[in-house]
Design an enzyme around this catalytic site. Structure first.
Site, short mmCIF file in Angstrom:
data_model
loop_
_atom_site.label_atom_id
_atom_site.label_comp_id
_atom_site.label_asym_id
_atom_site.label_seq_id
_atom_site.Cartn_x
_atom_site.Cartn_y
_atom_site.Cartn_z
CG ASP A 79 -2.27 0.66 1.06
OD1 ASP A 79 -2.20 1.37 0.07
OD2 ASP A 79 -2.96 0.27 1.77
CG ASP A 134 -9.50 2.22 -0.46
OD1 ASP A 134 -9.40 1.27 -0.74
OD2 ASP A 134 -8.92 2.98 0.28
C1 DGJ Z 1 -5.93 1.94 1.79
C2 DGJ Z 1 -6.39 0.63 1.11
O1 DGJ Z 1 -6.86 0.89 -0.35
C3 DGJ Z 1 -7.20 -0.34 1.78
O2 DGJ Z 1 -7.79 -1.42 1.04
C4 DGJ Z 1 -6.62 -0.62 2.99
O3 DGJ Z 1 -5.63 -1.49 3.00
C5 DGJ Z 1 -6.48 0.33 3.84
N1 DGJ Z 1 -5.33 1.33 3.27
C6 DGJ Z 1 -5.59 0.14 5.10
O4 DGJ Z 1 -5.04 1.01 5.86
#
Ligand code: DGJ
Length: 696
Positions: free
Chosen positions: A435, A502
């Site tokens: 991430d 997301d």
């Molecule tokens: C952002 C990501 O896009 C989410 O899917 C998740 O992993 C969160 N970060 C976790 O902090």
């Protein structure tokens, strides 16, 4: 001449010749094979590197100057304009390379052009300083001319949870730029810039697209002046002083992809998807994946997660991913980044028991990291506050309570590498979600008194990823940056999957997946069934709509299944089974999208490359204004073959399919198409077309 001589995106250009200026490109188009290969073309063109001496001053492709220390102080502004003369040409069927020098500045230049499987080409430039002193490079862009009848531009914008919103505008005189300055493409990334004939769509219109294969700062644009053709330009966006070339030093741009298609946006997408499927890192058909983020967020409890794993296996999942929250003091998003060891308060026996449970259930085990980040509330920050990207004398604004770890410090890079390596060695991990949740703002390095470090940080990120890939070759890697903030053709050569967004609300996802697919093949794009009521929008959507939407990506779940009913679990299992039995086609075929007149509906699907079968969807997003229904025209099937069309979904709409016992030819499906009556909003109708053995 034309390059390449084989079918695909073709440059019609001057023959690069020793002793001549850089060759000019007269056109870019998708052309068929033509082994003779040398078309005459006299139109004024645009070279792959725009230099000012030619008189096209709307936007030079090289911006920089030499600085030398002399007896009277610093001499700046030298060699700021060039006239390169070709001194070397190497050409094969798939590759063209020419070198050039500018005698007065002592600069050397190389341009490489490669023809790729699938029909795209990619181009990059290298600049070398052969003179005394330092050459400060501000911009080195690749350009290609835009055909004169391509008067419209399409590119994208977006936000967190709303990536890849299309924007269209006419090409006008002057320069139109879309830049990424946050050290990654970002959720608002231009993604790909397409010029096309007026009104171009998915299946019609001639188009030329450009995208920069770089995971850092980029520039994409279109320029038009009074002289010469309009042109597309692309390259890395360099901050002041980032590239300072001492004598003998070189800078190479990222690859800039150029794709031309006669058959609209689907033709562009197909060229890119085909190339992606030739990559040694290509994932192949993707395992069905449950990711726990929206199920538990930071609330990690082993018993609950094991129960979730059992339910994941029950509905047919093949991979289980433990997201953010497992490491030292990471109980929320205020602390922990930088301290990559398992938190003994939450996981007293480490992660091994959970990994064993997951493996015992026949699933792969995945783990989340955010290696480039650091919380001020972490042991690493307290020990090394200088290992944070920052301008001289102050810290950048915090985002999500975090800063960016300066990977250009060798010791910082090694520390985080060793921490990750230790976790991945101690725990049997098969998949990593990588991430990146904040922008690089004012990203200077204390190693260089606060000078910008975007470029070096991007290279260090890829070096870190590659180092870990080499140490742990069994692991598949997913790129995520607050969702779809790092989806680009640079990172794609290093990973197997992207987290698309997301936003897991299926209605919003329909648009995001549709347009992210313009750049990236569907098997790369994580698409998960989330809770009935979306955590992002508060909207409640039916399970079949949510699952039918996820079917067209790298299918999975992002939902606390411990709260799902037995009926829902059974239904998910049926959808998973559909995914697993059709993923070879869904993730190996040619993607198409229909140009429907009804703005409330999306038609799309996948056709096998040999035309033997197809899966087609009609997603009804909102209530249609009419009762006219929609006609799906399905390209790419075998014209003479007759296809049996059946509903694909847990519930067969009728025992014999929407056409009863009839079959329909590939030619008819492509031209008159398949008509479907008006559907209810928030539904997706999915059809399979398979060869019928019956004679006509
Ligand atoms: C952002 C990501 O896009 C989410 O899917 C998740 O992993 C969160 N970060 C976790 O902090």
């Amino acid at each position: 001449m034309r390059f390449p001589a084989r079918a695909g995106t073709t440059l019609g250009m001057d023959v690069p010749a020793v002793g001549e200026p850089l060759p000019s490109v007269g056109y870019v188009a998708q052309l068929p094979d033509e082994p003779a290969g040398d078309l005459y073309d006299a139109r004024p063109g645009c070279p792959l590197l725009v230099e000012q001496w030619r008189g096209n001053v709307v936007r030079p492709g090289i911006v920089g100057h030499g600085v030398v220390a002399g007896p009277d102080g610093l001499g700046a502004g030298r060699s700021w304009t060039t006239k390169f003369i070709v001194d070397r040409v190497v050409r094969s069927d798939d590759r063209l390379e020419f070198g050039a020098v500018d005698e007065s500045s002592g600069l050397g230049f190389t341009c490489e052009v490669e023809a790729l499987a699938g029909g795209a080409i990619r181009i990059r430039h290298t600049l070398t300083n052969r003179a005394a002193g330092v050459y400060l490079l501000d911009e080195l862009s690749v350009s290609v001319p835009i055909p004169d009848d391509h008067t419209e531009l399409l590119e994208f914008t977006g936000r967190h949870g709303g990536e890849r919103v299309p924007q269209r505008h006419p090409i006008v005189d002057g320069v139109s730029l879309h830049e990424s300055r946050a050290g990654k493409p970002g959720c608002e990334s231009a993604t790909i810039l397409v010029a096309g004939t007026p009104g171009f769509g998915f299946a019609h219109g001639r188009v030329v697209g450009m995208t920069v294969a770089w995971s850092g700062n980029t520039r994409l644009g279109a320029a038009r002046g009074a002289q010469g053709p309009a042109f597309l330009l692309g390259g890395e966006l360099l901050q002041p002083g980032e590239i300072a070339l001492g004598m003998g030093e070189s800078y190479t741009t990222p690859w800039v992809f150029v794709i031309a298609a006669e058959d609209g946006l689907d033709g562009l997408a197909h060229a890119l998807h085909t190339w992606q499927r030739t990559l040694p890192t290509h994932p192949g058909p993707q395992p069905a994946t449950l990711n726990v983020w929206e199920a538990v967020y930071f609330d990690h409890r082993q018993d609950k997660l094991e129960e979730l794993a059992r339910l994941a296996a029950r509905v047919g999942m093949e991979r289980f991913v433990l997201d953010d929250g497992w490491f030292h003091l990471r109980r929320n998003d205020h602390a922990g980044l930088g301290d990559w060891w398992v938190d003994p308060d939450v996981w007293p026996d480490g992660l091994q028991p959970l990994a064993d449970t997951v493996h015992g259930l026949g699933m792969a085990f995945g783990l989340w990291f955010e290696p480039e980040m650091i919380n001020p509330d972490s042991g690493l920050f307290r020990a090394h506050p200088e290992w944070v990207l920052q301008p001289a004398g102050r810290l950048p604004l915090e985002q999500r309570n975090q800063q960016v770890l300066d990977l250009t410090h060798d010791a910082a890079w090694t520390t985080v590498r060793d921490q990750l390596d230790a976790v991945l060695t101690a725990t049997p991990v098969d998949f990593v979600k990588w991430d990146h949740n904040r922008d690089l703002l004012e990203a200077g390095s204390t190693a260089r008194e606060g000078a910008p470090a975007f470029h070096d940080q991007t290279e260090a990120y890829l070096r870190l990823l590659d180092d870990l890939r080499q140490r742990h070759p069994q692991i598949a890697w997913e790129s995520c940056a607050s969702g779809g903030g790092r989806i680009d053709l640079g990172t794609i050569e290093h990973v197997q999957r992207f987290w698309t967004s997301d936003m897991t609300d299926a209605l919003a996802r329909q648009r995001i997946q549709r347009w992210t697919g313009q750049l990236v093949a569907p098997e790369y794009l994580g698409a998960h069934i989330s809770a009935p009521t979306s955590h992002q929008t508060g909207r409640t959507l039916g399970l079949d709509f949510r699952a039918g939407t996820a079917l067209f990506g790298s299918f999975g779940i992002e939902w606390d299944l411990t709260g799902a009913s037995e009926a829902d679990l059974d239904r998910i299992a049926e959808w998973t089974q559909i995914y697993r039995s059709h993923r070879a086609l869904l993730q190996g075929g040619r993607t198409f999208r229909c140009d429907l007149p009804d703005p409330t509906a999306h038609g799309y699907g996948v056709v096998a490359e040999d035309g033997s079968e197809a899966i087609v969807a009609l997603a009804q997003l909102d209530e249609s204004a009419s009762n006219r229904g929609n006609t799906l025209r399905i390209p790419g099937l075998q014209p003479q073959t007759r296809y049996r069309v059946v509903w694909l979904g847990p519930v067969a709409e009728s025992a014999t399919g929407p056409l009863g016992d009839q079959t329909i030819s590939g030619a008819a499906l492509a031209t008159s198409g398949l008509w479907l009556p008006r559907q209810r909003p928030e539904t997706v109708s999915i059809l399979h077309m398979g060869c019928s053995n019956r004679e006509e």
